[in-house]
Design a protein around this motif. Structure first.
Motif, PDB file in Angstrom:
ATOM      1  N   GLY A   1      -2.443  11.230  60.944  1.00 38.26           N
ATOM      2  CA  GLY A   1      -2.350  12.559  60.366  1.00 38.26           C
ATOM      3  C   GLY A   1      -0.935  13.104  60.429  1.00 38.26           C
ATOM      4  N   ALA A   2      -0.682  14.122  59.632  1.00 33.86           N
ATOM      5  CA  ALA A   2       0.677  14.643  59.503  1.00 33.86           C
ATOM      6  C   ALA A   2       1.067  15.554  60.662  1.00 33.86           C
ATOM      7  N   ARG A   3       0.114  16.276  61.237  1.00 37.26           N
ATOM      8  CA  ARG A   3       0.451  17.340  62.190  1.00 37.26           C
ATOM      9  C   ARG A   3       1.249  16.865  63.393  1.00 37.26           C
ATOM     10  N   PRO A   4       0.812  15.840  64.142  1.00 37.61           N
ATOM     11  CA  PRO A   4       1.569  15.467  65.344  1.00 37.61           C
ATOM     12  C   PRO A   4       2.994  15.019  65.034  1.00 37.61           C
ATOM     13  N   LEU A   5       3.169  14.332  63.906  1.00 40.81           N
ATOM     14  CA  LEU A   5       4.505  13.874  63.549  1.00 40.81           C
ATOM     15  C   LEU A   5       5.393  15.026  63.101  1.00 40.81           C
ATOM     16  N   MET A   6       4.826  15.988  62.371  1.00 41.47           N
ATOM     17  CA  MET A   6       5.615  17.145  61.953  1.00 41.47           C
ATOM     18  C   MET A   6       6.064  17.965  63.160  1.00 41.47           C
ATOM     19  N   VAL A   7       5.175  18.157  64.113  1.00 44.23           N
ATOM     20  CA  VAL A   7       5.525  18.922  65.315  1.00 44.23           C
ATOM     21  C   VAL A   7       6.598  18.197  66.122  1.00 44.23           C
ATOM     22  N   CYS A   8       6.412  16.899  66.303  1.00 45.50           N
ATOM     23  CA  CYS A   8       7.386  16.106  67.058  1.00 45.50           C
ATOM     24  C   CYS A   8       8.737  16.093  66.348  1.00 45.50           C
ATOM     25  N   GLY A   9       8.717  15.888  65.028  1.00 45.62           N
ATOM     26  CA  GLY A   9       9.961  15.851  64.272  1.00 45.62           C
ATOM     27  C   GLY A   9      10.715  17.163  64.341  1.00 45.62           C
ATOM     28  N   ALA A  10       9.995  18.277  64.253  1.00 46.88           N
ATOM     29  CA  ALA A  10      10.640  19.587  64.330  1.00 46.88           C
ATOM     30  C   ALA A  10      11.276  19.811  65.702  1.00 46.88           C
TER      31      ALA A  10
ATOM     32  N   SER B   1      13.673  11.831  60.220  1.00 36.74           N
ATOM     33  CA  SER B   1      12.895  10.615  59.936  1.00 36.74           C
ATOM     34  C   SER B   1      11.438  10.789  60.315  1.00 36.74           C
ATOM     35  N   ILE B   2      11.199  11.461  61.430  1.00 39.92           N
ATOM     36  CA  ILE B   2       9.823  11.696  61.886  1.00 39.92           C
ATOM     37  C   ILE B   2       9.128  12.720  61.006  1.00 39.92           C
ATOM     38  N   LEU B   3       9.865  13.714  60.530  1.00 43.53           N
ATOM     39  CA  LEU B   3       9.274  14.896  59.911  1.00 43.53           C
ATOM     40  C   LEU B   3       9.055  14.796  58.404  1.00 43.53           C
ATOM     41  N   VAL B   4      10.035  14.268  57.661  1.00 44.42           N
ATOM     42  CA  VAL B   4      10.061  14.477  56.213  1.00 44.42           C
ATOM     43  C   VAL B   4       8.942  13.748  55.477  1.00 44.42           C
ATOM     44  N   ALA B   5       8.731  12.461  55.755  1.00 43.68           N
ATOM     45  CA  ALA B   5       7.703  11.723  55.011  1.00 43.68           C
ATOM     46  C   ALA B   5       6.296  12.295  55.240  1.00 43.68           C
ATOM     47  N   PRO B   6       5.889  12.601  56.495  1.00 38.82           N
ATOM     48  CA  PRO B   6       4.576  13.236  56.679  1.00 38.82           C
ATOM     49  C   PRO B   6       4.463  14.573  55.971  1.00 38.82           C
ATOM     50  N   LEU B   7       5.522  15.393  56.006  1.00 33.37           N
ATOM     51  CA  LEU B   7       5.486  16.687  55.331  1.00 33.37           C
ATOM     52  C   LEU B   7       5.302  16.494  53.829  1.00 33.37           C
TER      53      LEU B   7
ATOM     54  N   ARG C   1      -6.262  19.649  62.577  1.00 36.59           N
ATOM     55  CA  ARG C   1      -5.994  18.558  63.522  1.00 36.59           C
ATOM     56  C   ARG C   1      -5.927  17.210  62.824  1.00 36.59           C
ATOM     57  N   THR C   2      -6.698  17.046  61.747  1.00 42.20           N
ATOM     58  CA  THR C   2      -6.725  15.772  61.018  1.00 42.20           C
ATOM     59  C   THR C   2      -6.191  15.980  59.616  1.00 42.20           C
ATOM     60  N   SER C   3      -5.017  16.619  59.485  1.00 43.46           N
ATOM     61  CA  SER C   3      -4.435  16.848  58.165  1.00 43.46           C
ATOM     62  C   SER C   3      -4.322  15.546  57.406  1.00 43.46           C
ATOM     63  N   ALA C   4      -4.893  15.533  56.189  1.00 43.27           N
ATOM     64  CA  ALA C   4      -4.926  14.312  55.419  1.00 43.27           C
ATOM     65  C   ALA C   4      -3.548  13.961  54.897  1.00 43.27           C
TER      66      ALA C   4
END
Length: 473
Positions: free
Chosen positions: A334-343, A378-384, A464-467
């Motif tokens: 899912g996108a959420r954990p990676l977006m939070v970590c990347g930010a 790198s962590i943030l952009v692709a999931p966003l 929590r499970t953002s597609a």
């Protein structure tokens, strides 16, 4: 429910047709990325050559961004209606012509006008690249394609500061002549790309929205850009009032019209709304940080345009190697954990750069912050990017891409206008190394705060499970 016209056969990442489509979208999108990095590095030289003050240089950036941000939704809608490949090609050709006009501009006023024309062309090509990927690849390959698109664009982003810095050191005009030959290659590759469109899209254009969006952004931007020099003058306050009123009218029109340019139903998706607000924070910070870093390294630290441009190359290198991998992880988790970590990581990068003195060491004080920034992006952009497309039906991918791009460009527009105001930089102070140093450090702390706010919003606002693959049709 929308009826999407897709290629006869959806493409896979590993086949030649898929690689050609990816190359076409990367090269075309790279034009905008390349041009943006060149413009940032070239600003001090443009100011000296054309005798421009800070407000004029701000409009070199904001004239382009204003046209792009206010018309990119039109570009996405036209692609959905008339064919994404066709509209993308129009944008590529127009961008090449406008780039030549930029290189030929004899005054700051004509240069800004040429940059506005570039922005209009970019509004046609920018949403089409991601929309073509979304419509042409198999669902199981879409996030990989978006990740590869994000990472491979690092080549253009890396080439921009280095090649642009080298060319700017010779003559800033030469740096803009590289766009026409790249555009010619893209148009040649585009011939074999599949066409797609949304058959259910209305063929009526929302002309009120087309008019109100640029008026709103232009009014607010003009007021914020003029405020440091003229203060709360009648002209400045009047421009701000016109911009705010046009923005409020835009919202009312979109809620009431039968065929809105920005359908309110898109924002019924909680993830779509949250991701776009996060985008606003992140891209305001990123645009402001890269602009101030390029000026700081040249004016305060005394680096050449090539040295200042090359300083940010590690960001692009990291994104090239890592963005696709994090895109694949977003598909699984899912996108959420990676977006939070990347930010969070990106916030640390900005904070590190904020500590740099006026005569920084690249290895000890600039490179570590740049590397952390690259990892965070790198962590943030692709999931966003993938999540915002997945939050809407496939047939509206062009529109969703347009909305998200409009948000990111508007964020940059506001950042370039507001940060000098917040940090006390105005007039010809951009030539004073001490003043630029103080403004740079304050701007970096503002940028760190914006990204931190975006990460917190993603943590509490996204499901929590953002597609990351569209599940609404």
């Amino acid at each position: 429910m929308t009826e999407e016209t897709e290629p006869t056969r959806l493409l896979a990442m590993g086949e030649p047709a898929g690689r050609r489509l990816l190359a076409t979208t990367v090269l075309g999108s790279g034009l905008g990325f390349l041009d943006g990095t060149i413009a940032n590095v070239a600003l001090p030289h443009i100011g000296d050559d054309l005798h421009a003050d800070l407000a004029g240089l701000q409009w070199v950036v904001n004239g382009y961004t204003l046209a792009l941000a206010s018309l990119i939704l039109v570009g996405g809608s036209l692609g959905d209606r008339l064919g994404r490949k066709r509209v993308y090609g129009w944008g590529i050709a127009g961008f090449a012509v406008a780039s030549a006009l930029v290189a030929l501009s004899p005054t700051i006023e004509l240069l800004v006008l040429a940059r506005v024309l570039q922005g209009v062309a970019a509004a046609l090509l920018t949403p089409g690249s991601l929309a073509m990927l979304q419509a042409s690849f198999r669902k199981e390959d879409r996030m990989r394609a978006v990740g590869a698109w994000t990472g491979t664009l690092g080549i253009a982003t890396a080439a921009g500061p280095v090649v642009g810095g080298w060319l700017v050191g010779i003559d800033w005009r030469i740096a803009f002549w590289i766009n026409p030959p790249i555009a010619a290659v893209v148009l040649w590759l585009l011939r074999s790309a599949p066409e797609s469109r949304d058959q259910a899209a209305s063929h009526r254009l929302d002309w009120w929205a087309v008019l109100l969006a640029p008026v709103s952004l232009a009014g607010v931007t003009w007021a914020l850009t003029s405020w440091p020099d003229s203060g709360a003058s009648p002209t400045t306050v009047g421009a701000l009032a016109v911009g705010v009123l046009a923005g409020m009218t835009f919202v009312v029109v979109e809620l009431r019209t039968r065929h809105p340019m920005v359908p309110p139903r898109l924002f019924a998706s909680r993830d779509f709304s949250v991701i776009n607000i996060v985008t606003l924070f992140v891209y305001a910070a990123l645009t402001g940080a890269l602009l101030f870093l390029a000026i700081f390294l040249q004016v305060s630290a005394g680096w050449t345009p090539l040295e200042a441009g090359a300083a940010t190359v590690p960001i692009s290198v990291l994104m090239f190697f890592l963005a696709s991998r994090f895109g694949s992880l977003a598909t699984r988790f899912g996108a959420r954990p990676l977006m939070v970590c990347g930010a969070a990581v990106l916030t640390v990068g900005f904070a590190w750069l904020a500590l740099a003195p006026d005569d920084p060491s690249y290895i000890g004080q600039i490179l570590p912050g740049v590397l952390v920034m690259g990892l965070g992006l790198s962590i943030l952009v692709a999931p966003l990017t993938g999540a915002v497309l997945a939050a809407v039906p496939d047939g509206q991918s062009g529109l969703a891409s347009g909305v998200n791009n409009a948000v990111s460009r508007t964020a940059g527009l506001i950042a370039v206008a507001v940060l000098p105001l917040l940090t006390g930089l105005s007039g010809t102070a951009y030539r004073d190394g001490i003043a630029v140093g103080h403004s740079y450090r304050a701007s970096m702390w503002w940028c760190a705060g914006l990204v931190l706010a975006g990460g917190l919003l993603a943590a509490v606002g996204l499901r929590r499970t953002s597609a990351t693959t569209a599940d609404v049709n």
